[in-house]
Scaffold this active site. Structure first.
Site, PDB file in Angstrom:
ATOM      1  N   PRO A   9     -22.311 -21.295 -12.716  1.00  0.00           N
ATOM      2  CA  PRO A   9     -23.363 -21.400 -11.526  1.00  0.00           C
ATOM      3  C   PRO A   9     -22.942 -21.088 -10.129  1.00  0.00           C
ATOM      4  CG  PRO A   9     -22.809 -23.662 -12.042  1.00  0.00           C
ATOM      5  CD  PRO A   9     -22.145 -22.632 -13.257  1.00  0.00           C
ATOM      6  N   ASN A  10     -23.914 -20.101  -9.564  1.00  0.00           N
ATOM      7  CA  ASN A  10     -23.743 -19.510  -8.408  1.00  0.00           C
ATOM      8  C   ASN A  10     -22.895 -18.310  -8.129  1.00  0.00           C
ATOM      9  OD1 ASN A  10     -25.517 -21.247  -6.871  1.00  0.00           O
ATOM     10  ND2 ASN A  10     -23.889 -22.938  -7.428  1.00  0.00           N
ATOM     11  N   ARG A  17     -22.735 -14.295  -0.115  1.00  0.00           N
ATOM     12  CA  ARG A  17     -22.751 -15.502   0.728  1.00  0.00           C
ATOM     13  C   ARG A  17     -21.290 -15.845   0.615  1.00  0.00           C
ATOM     14  NH1 ARG A  17     -27.805 -17.690  -1.377  1.00  0.00           N
ATOM     15  NH2 ARG A  17     -29.221 -16.000  -1.464  1.00  0.00           N
ATOM     16  N   TYR A  22     -14.973 -16.811  -0.706  1.00  0.00           N
ATOM     17  CA  TYR A  22     -14.923 -16.089  -2.048  1.00  0.00           C
ATOM     18  C   TYR A  22     -14.978 -14.679  -1.930  1.00  0.00           C
ATOM     19  CZ  TYR A  22     -16.449 -20.753  -3.771  1.00  0.00           C
ATOM     20  OH  TYR A  22     -16.526 -21.851  -4.072  1.00  0.00           O
ATOM     21  N   ASN A  73     -14.962 -18.782 -16.138  1.00  0.00           N
ATOM     22  CA  ASN A  73     -15.123 -19.496 -14.901  1.00  0.00           C
ATOM     23  C   ASN A  73     -16.296 -20.213 -15.035  1.00  0.00           C
ATOM     24  OD1 ASN A  73     -15.093 -20.350 -12.247  1.00  0.00           O
ATOM     25  ND2 ASN A  73     -15.115 -18.283 -11.275  1.00  0.00           N
ATOM     26  N   ALA A  76     -18.906 -24.861 -10.650  1.00  0.00           N
ATOM     27  CA  ALA A  76     -18.937 -26.391 -10.622  1.00  0.00           C
ATOM     28  C   ALA A  76     -18.948 -26.986 -11.914  1.00  0.00           C
ATOM     29  CB  ALA A  76     -20.164 -26.749  -9.746  1.00  0.00           C
ATOM     30  N   GLU A  97      -9.196 -20.782 -18.868  1.00  0.00           N
ATOM     31  CA  GLU A  97     -10.025 -21.232 -17.765  1.00  0.00           C
ATOM     32  C   GLU A  97      -9.469 -20.263 -16.435  1.00  0.00           C
ATOM     33  OE1 GLU A  97      -9.137 -25.454 -16.392  1.00  0.00           O
ATOM     34  OE2 GLU A  97     -10.342 -25.134 -14.792  1.00  0.00           O
ATOM     35  N   HIS A  99     -10.323 -19.195 -12.055  1.00  0.00           N
ATOM     36  CA  HIS A  99     -10.998 -19.770 -10.655  1.00  0.00           C
ATOM     37  C   HIS A  99     -10.588 -18.632  -9.786  1.00  0.00           C
ATOM     38  CE1 HIS A  99     -12.677 -23.482 -12.490  1.00  0.00           C
ATOM     39  NE2 HIS A  99     -11.334 -23.795 -12.809  1.00  0.00           N
ATOM     40  N   ARG A 106      -8.014 -27.272  -2.675  1.00  0.00           N
ATOM     41  CA  ARG A 106      -9.410 -27.396  -2.025  1.00  0.00           C
ATOM     42  C   ARG A 106      -9.777 -28.953  -1.954  1.00  0.00           C
ATOM     43  NH1 ARG A 106     -13.846 -23.292  -4.049  1.00  0.00           N
ATOM     44  NH2 ARG A 106     -14.561 -24.191  -2.308  1.00  0.00           N
TER      45      ARG A 106
HETATM   46  O1  CA2 Z   1     -12.809 -20.672  -7.283  1.00  0.00           O
HETATM   47  C1  CA2 Z   1     -13.762 -20.667  -8.346  1.00  0.00           C
HETATM   48  O2  CA2 Z   1     -13.712 -19.534  -8.989  1.00  0.00           O
HETATM   49  C2  CA2 Z   1     -14.684 -21.566  -8.603  1.00  0.00           C
HETATM   50  O3  CA2 Z   1     -14.999 -21.812  -9.920  1.00  0.00           O
HETATM   51  C3  CA2 Z   1     -16.071 -21.304  -7.845  1.00  0.00           C
HETATM   52  C4  CA2 Z   1     -17.134 -22.361  -7.875  1.00  0.00           C
HETATM   53  C5  CA2 Z   1     -16.570 -23.921  -7.378  1.00  0.00           C
HETATM   54  O4  CA2 Z   1     -17.540 -24.944  -7.653  1.00  0.00           O
HETATM   55  C6  CA2 Z   1     -15.134 -24.220  -8.237  1.00  0.00           C
HETATM   56  O5  CA2 Z   1     -14.774 -25.285  -7.703  1.00  0.00           O
HETATM   57  C7  CA2 Z   1     -14.206 -22.950  -7.855  1.00  0.00           C
HETATM   58  C8  CA2 Z   1     -18.207 -22.246  -7.019  1.00  0.00           C
HETATM   59  C9  CA2 Z   1     -18.831 -20.746  -7.291  1.00  0.00           C
HETATM   60  C10 CA2 Z   1     -19.895 -20.488  -6.259  1.00  0.00           C
HETATM   61  O6  CA2 Z   1     -19.625 -19.183  -5.877  1.00  0.00           O
HETATM   62  C11 CA2 Z   1     -20.565 -18.858  -4.656  1.00  0.00           C
HETATM   63  C12 CA2 Z   1     -20.361 -17.367  -4.299  1.00  0.00           C
HETATM   64  C13 CA2 Z   1     -20.727 -17.241  -3.210  1.00  0.00           C
HETATM   65  C14 CA2 Z   1     -21.621 -18.017  -2.609  1.00  0.00           C
HETATM   66  C15 CA2 Z   1     -21.732 -19.058  -2.871  1.00  0.00           C
HETATM   67  C16 CA2 Z   1     -21.306 -19.709  -4.013  1.00  0.00           C
END
Ligand code: CA2
Length: 145
Positions: A9-10, A17, A22, A73, A76, A97, A99, A106
């Site tokens: 997700p996201n 964003r 990121y 990946n 969340a 896995e 990230h 974090r």
């Molecule tokens: O660091 C990573 O790759 C994560 O899997 C990214 C997830 C986070 O919940 C994990 O703890 C670590 C979040 C991805 C959300 O990506 C976004 C990208 C741009 C704007 C908002 C969210």
């Protein structure tokens, strides 16, 4: 050899964003980088993204017999999904896995990965390069099996 990249997700928002966390690289940019390295390694890759837990579970299940390994990946869902963990533990394929960020550096709630114990290993904290490292790891696991 075929490696399936699954994104949770996201991650479709990457590059658009929160660039301070990121970065400015989009998921399409990352896919292009992975494809370049995959060509050098002589392997095929498929890239998918979903915001839906059940869709990710379906894709993990369906990978059996179609792919040699999965790079995941789970975003969340890494920290919450027993369903994804159960799918990984029964698929019979190596799952790496991955990230972008270092989840251990974090917030506390990101330190725990429910999927880590059923994956072959974890790559975390190298930004877009985490995807290249996960590709290398998946190929290495299969080639040295
Ligand atoms: O660091 C990573 O790759 C994560 O899997 C990214 C997830 C986070 O919940 C994990 O703890 C670590 C979040 C991805 C959300 O990506 C976004 C990208 C741009 C704007 C908002 C969210």
């Amino acid at each position: 050899m075929k490696i399936l990249f699954l994104n949770g997700p996201n991650l479709n928002l990457l590059g658009t964003r929160q660039p301070e966390i990121y970065g400015r690289t989009t998921l399409a940019d990352i896919e292009a980088q992975v494809r370049t390295r995959a060509a050098i390694l002589g392997v095929d890759v498929e890239f998918r993204q979903s915001n839906h837990e059940g869709q990710l579970v379906d894709w993990v299940q369906e990978a059996r017999g179609r792919f040699d390994a999965i790079a995941l990946n789970a975003a969340a869902y890494t920290h919450t999904s027993v369903a994804l963990r159960d799918a990984i533990s029964s698929v019979g394929l190596p799952v790496v896995e991955l990230h972008l960020s270092n989840i251990h550096a974090r917030e506390e709630f990101r330190h725990r990965s429910l999927i880590a114990p059923v994956c072959v290993g974890q790559v975390s904290g190298f930004g877009a390069f985490s995807y290249i490292l996960a590709l290398e790891a998946a190929v290495n696991v299969k080639r040295s099996a």
